[in-house]
Write a protein that holds these residues in place. Structure first.
Motif, PDB file in Angstrom:
ATOM      1  N   ALA A 187       1.259  -1.002   0.199  1.00 16.39           N
ATOM      2  CA  ALA A 187       0.118  -0.180   0.176  1.00 16.39           C
ATOM      3  C   ALA A 187       1.056   1.626  -0.003  1.00 16.39           C
ATOM      4  O   ALA A 187       1.086   1.841  -0.842  1.00 16.39           O
ATOM      5  N   GLU A 188       2.054   1.250   0.624  1.00 18.01           N
ATOM      6  CA  GLU A 188       2.909   2.695   0.420  1.00 18.01           C
ATOM      7  C   GLU A 188       2.855   2.639  -0.541  1.00 18.01           C
ATOM      8  O   GLU A 188       3.466   3.599  -1.009  1.00 18.01           O
ATOM      9  N   ALA A 189       3.819   1.613  -1.403  1.00 14.13           N
ATOM     10  CA  ALA A 189       4.426   1.919  -2.604  1.00 14.13           C
ATOM     11  C   ALA A 189       3.135   2.524  -3.301  1.00 14.13           C
ATOM     12  O   ALA A 189       3.669   2.947  -4.593  1.00 14.13           O
ATOM     13  N   VAL A 190       2.137   2.273  -2.992  1.00 11.61           N
ATOM     14  CA  VAL A 190       0.833   2.826  -4.346  1.00 11.61           C
ATOM     15  C   VAL A 190       0.576   4.023  -3.545  1.00 11.61           C
ATOM     16  O   VAL A 190       0.475   4.802  -4.441  1.00 11.61           O
ATOM     17  N   LEU A 191       1.082   4.316  -2.540  1.00  6.20           N
ATOM     18  CA  LEU A 191       0.430   5.693  -2.023  1.00  6.20           C
ATOM     19  C   LEU A 191       1.634   6.791  -2.517  1.00  6.20           C
ATOM     20  O   LEU A 191       1.294   7.341  -3.413  1.00  6.20           O
ATOM     21  N   THR A 192       2.780   6.123  -2.861  1.00  5.40           N
ATOM     22  CA  THR A 192       4.046   6.608  -2.975  1.00  5.40           C
ATOM     23  C   THR A 192       3.607   7.829  -4.486  1.00  5.40           C
ATOM     24  O   THR A 192       4.075   7.959  -4.541  1.00  5.40           O
ATOM     25  N   LYS A 193       3.500   6.369  -5.355  1.00  9.84           N
ATOM     26  CA  LYS A 193       3.366   7.013  -6.220  1.00  9.84           C
ATOM     27  C   LYS A 193       1.876   7.418  -7.116  1.00  9.84           C
ATOM     28  O   LYS A 193       2.178   7.533  -7.923  1.00  9.84           O
ATOM     29  N   LEU A 206       4.390  19.604   3.815  1.00  8.31           N
ATOM     30  CA  LEU A 206       5.065  18.562   5.569  1.00  8.31           C
ATOM     31  C   LEU A 206       3.286  17.697   5.860  1.00  8.31           C
ATOM     32  O   LEU A 206       4.140  17.106   7.026  1.00  8.31           O
ATOM     33  N   ASP A 207       2.807  17.917   6.092  1.00 16.04           N
ATOM     34  CA  ASP A 207       1.267  16.943   6.192  1.00 16.04           C
ATOM     35  C   ASP A 207       1.895  15.156   5.698  1.00 16.04           C
ATOM     36  O   ASP A 207       1.471  14.601   6.383  1.00 16.04           O
ATOM     37  N   ASN A 208       2.280  15.609   4.442  1.00 17.98           N
ATOM     38  CA  ASN A 208       2.316  13.913   3.741  1.00 17.98           C
ATOM     39  C   ASN A 208       3.833  13.561   4.595  1.00 17.98           C
ATOM     40  O   ASN A 208       4.060  12.515   5.001  1.00 17.98           O
ATOM     41  N   LEU A 209       4.994  14.187   4.980  1.00 22.41           N
ATOM     42  CA  LEU A 209       5.912  14.181   5.992  1.00 22.41           C
ATOM     43  C   LEU A 209       5.915  13.136   7.127  1.00 22.41           C
ATOM     44  O   LEU A 209       5.751  12.927   7.314  1.00 22.41           O
ATOM     45  N   LEU A 210       5.174  14.489   7.420  1.00 22.09           N
ATOM     46  CA  LEU A 210       4.431  14.116   9.258  1.00 22.09           C
ATOM     47  C   LEU A 210       3.796  12.138   9.236  1.00 22.09           C
ATOM     48  O   LEU A 210       3.628  11.330  10.369  1.00 22.09           O
ATOM     49  N   TYR A 211       2.829  12.549   8.573  1.00 20.70           N
ATOM     50  CA  TYR A 211       2.354  11.164   8.306  1.00 20.70           C
ATOM     51  C   TYR A 211       3.260  10.131   7.943  1.00 20.70           C
ATOM     52  O   TYR A 211       2.852   9.062   8.045  1.00 20.70           O
ATOM     53  N   ALA A 212       4.275  10.392   6.477  1.00 20.52           N
ATOM     54  CA  ALA A 212       5.000   9.025   6.559  1.00 20.52           C
ATOM     55  C   ALA A 212       5.824   8.780   8.156  1.00 20.52           C
ATOM     56  O   ALA A 212       6.102   7.911   7.800  1.00 20.52           O
ATOM     57  N   ASN A 213       5.975   9.974   8.525  1.00 20.32           N
ATOM     58  CA  ASN A 213       6.924   9.636   9.252  1.00 20.32           C
ATOM     59  C   ASN A 213       6.287   8.753  10.483  1.00 20.32           C
ATOM     60  O   ASN A 213       6.953   7.535  11.911  1.00 20.32           O
ATOM     61  N   SER A 214       4.953   9.229  11.123  1.00 20.65           N
ATOM     62  CA  SER A 214       4.279   8.742  12.076  1.00 20.65           C
ATOM     63  C   SER A 214       3.313   7.075  11.790  1.00 20.65           C
ATOM     64  O   SER A 214       3.471   6.711  12.778  1.00 20.65           O
ATOM     65  N   ASN A 243       5.879   5.231   9.782  1.00 24.21           N
ATOM     66  CA  ASN A 243       7.321   5.130   9.518  1.00 24.21           C
ATOM     67  C   ASN A 243       7.775   4.065   8.232  1.00 24.21           C
ATOM     68  O   ASN A 243       7.359   3.179   7.907  1.00 24.21           O
ATOM     69  N   LEU A 244       6.616   5.105   6.404  1.00 23.81           N
ATOM     70  CA  LEU A 244       6.945   5.478   5.880  1.00 23.81           C
ATOM     71  C   LEU A 244       8.283   5.037   4.889  1.00 23.81           C
ATOM     72  O   LEU A 244       8.165   6.517   4.420  1.00 23.81           O
ATOM     73  N   ALA A 245       9.197   5.036   5.085  1.00 24.00           N
ATOM     74  CA  ALA A 245      10.607   5.031   4.377  1.00 24.00           C
ATOM     75  C   ALA A 245      10.718   5.365   2.600  1.00 24.00           C
ATOM     76  O   ALA A 245      11.295   6.302   2.443  1.00 24.00           O
ATOM     77  N   LEU A 246      10.225   4.978   1.994  1.00 28.37           N
ATOM     78  CA  LEU A 246       9.689   5.217   0.755  1.00 28.37           C
ATOM     79  C   LEU A 246       8.931   6.222   0.375  1.00 28.37           C
ATOM     80  O   LEU A 246      10.073   7.430  -0.659  1.00 28.37           O
ATOM     81  N   PHE A 247       7.998   6.390   1.252  1.00 27.03           N
ATOM     82  CA  PHE A 247       7.152   8.079   0.518  1.00 27.03           C
ATOM     83  C   PHE A 247       7.723   8.468   1.348  1.00 27.03           C
ATOM     84  O   PHE A 247       7.912  10.582   0.698  1.00 27.03           O
ATOM     85  N   GLN A 248       8.966   8.634   2.510  1.00 26.22           N
ATOM     86  CA  GLN A 248       9.191   9.478   2.999  1.00 26.22           C
ATOM     87  C   GLN A 248      10.054  10.394   2.176  1.00 26.22           C
ATOM     88  O   GLN A 248      10.874  11.429   2.273  1.00 26.22           O
ATOM     89  N   GLU A 249      11.283   9.570   1.636  1.00 22.83           N
ATOM     90  CA  GLU A 249      12.259   9.954   0.321  1.00 22.83           C
ATOM     91  C   GLU A 249      11.953  10.188  -0.360  1.00 22.83           C
ATOM     92  O   GLU A 249      12.335  11.085  -1.025  1.00 22.83           O
ATOM     93  N   LYS A 250      10.182  10.059  -0.982  1.00 21.56           N
ATOM     94  CA  LYS A 250       9.731  11.138  -1.824  1.00 21.56           C
ATOM     95  C   LYS A 250       9.666  12.886  -1.517  1.00 21.56           C
ATOM     96  O   LYS A 250      10.136  12.611  -2.443  1.00 21.56           O
ATOM     97  N   ILE A 251       9.351  12.455  -0.818  1.00 17.58           N
ATOM     98  CA  ILE A 251       9.001  13.807  -0.193  1.00 17.58           C
ATOM     99  C   ILE A 251      10.582  14.775   0.036  1.00 17.58           C
ATOM    100  O   ILE A 251      10.329  15.808   0.087  1.00 17.58           O
ATOM    101  N   MET A 252      11.357  13.929   0.324  1.00 19.53           N
ATOM    102  CA  MET A 252      13.025  14.828   0.642  1.00 19.53           C
ATOM    103  C   MET A 252      13.423  15.320  -0.569  1.00 19.53           C
ATOM    104  O   MET A 252      14.185  15.850  -0.476  1.00 19.53           O
ATOM    105  N   ASP A 253      13.268  13.879  -1.766  1.00 20.49           N
ATOM    106  CA  ASP A 253      13.231  14.345  -2.793  1.00 20.49           C
ATOM    107  C   ASP A 253      13.094  15.667  -2.924  1.00 20.49           C
ATOM    108  O   ASP A 253      14.190  16.609  -4.079  1.00 20.49           O
ATOM    109  N   PHE A 254      11.568  16.214  -3.089  1.00 23.00           N
ATOM    110  CA  PHE A 254      10.605  17.213  -3.158  1.00 23.00           C
ATOM    111  C   PHE A 254      12.060  18.317  -3.258  1.00 23.00           C
ATOM    112  O   PHE A 254      12.253  19.468  -3.346  1.00 23.00           O
ATOM    113  N   ALA A 255      12.259  18.221  -1.530  1.00 27.27           N
ATOM    114  CA  ALA A 255      12.338  18.982  -0.702  1.00 27.27           C
ATOM    115  C   ALA A 255      14.196  19.622  -1.216  1.00 27.27           C
ATOM    116  O   ALA A 255      14.498  20.712  -1.364  1.00 27.27           O
TER     117      ALA A 255
END
Length: 227
Positions: free
Chosen positions: A150-156, A166-174, A176-188
């Motif tokens: 599900a995380e892979a689909v959400l990330t895509k 910011l909302d996505n980052l806080l959600y990913a951190n809460s 433990n969605l490493a793949l999703f958080q990596e996408k957000i950090m790449d955006f940053a």
């Protein structure tokens, strides 16, 4: 010997016989374990625990509000849950007569989780339509592989923007969605100039702020190297 020559050329005729064993044309069945497991999915006669799902679900738009839903009963075999959903199995014991109440999860989402535990596959369409709900329920009940799917689909499917980063980052951190958080950090890293000064980090944990600043600095270094 000369009598076998044709214009000075010796021609040989060679006959070869293959000793390869002919393959059997008979049908060889595959392992039927998965199909047999799915026969036990939500089968009351083959189960020893019962769940009553629904009744109270948090609103996605406002988590302070709770809606009422019709409850649905699901049946499962405790040993299967112990192997595939350990946190869910801890909520019940084999042979319990009373149904275990499960709140905060839609019955349709719980059905997907239980089906996955029995070896079933959750379709791409179902994952796309219920990504966050599946992540939260799978995280809650310890169904790791389904959560990762599900995380892979959400990330895509999520388009990260300055407004929702910011909302996505806080959600990913809460969660433990490493793949999703990596996408957000790449955006940053790619949009540091748009983020700094336009996004408030007052509610962000210090370790995440450090990660964001590192990503922004990495992006500036990449720009400098490119130029």
């Amino acid at each position: 010997m000369l009598t076998y020559l044709n214009n000075g050329t010796l021609t040989l005729e060679v006959h070869l016989r293959s000793r390869k064993k002919a393959e059997s044309s008979g049908y060889v069945p595959s392992n039927s374990f998965n199909n047999n497991m799915l026969k036990g999915f939500n089968n009351e006669e083959m189960s020893d625990v019962t769940f009553e799902v629904g009744g109270e679900v948090e609103s996605a738009a406002n988590r302070r509000k709770r809606g009422k839903t019709i409850t649905t009963r699901f049946h499962a075999f405790h040993a299967i849950l112990r192997l595939n959903a350990p946190s869910l199995s801890d909520m019940c014991r084999p042979g319990d007569e009373a149904a275990v109440p499960i709140n905060g999860v839609e019955p349709e989402v719980f059905k997907m989780l239980l089906y996955f535990c029995y070896g079933g596959k959750v379709s791409e369409d179902e994952l796309e339509a219920n990504a966050k709900a599946i992540i939260e329920a799978a995280d809650r009940f310890g169904i790791v592989n389904l959560k990762l799917q599900a995380e892979a689909v959400l990330t895509k499917q999520t388009e990260v923007t300055v407004d929702n980063m910011l909302d996505n980052l806080l959600y990913a951190n809460s969660k433990n969605l490493a793949l999703f958080q990596e996408k957000i950090m790449d955006f940053a890293a790619e949009n540091g100039d748009k983020i700094v000064g336009n996004v408030s980090f007052s509610s962000v944990p210090s370790e995440l702020i450090s990660d964001i600043l590192t990503a922004v600095a990495r992006g500036k270094m990449s720009e400098g190297d490119a130029s």
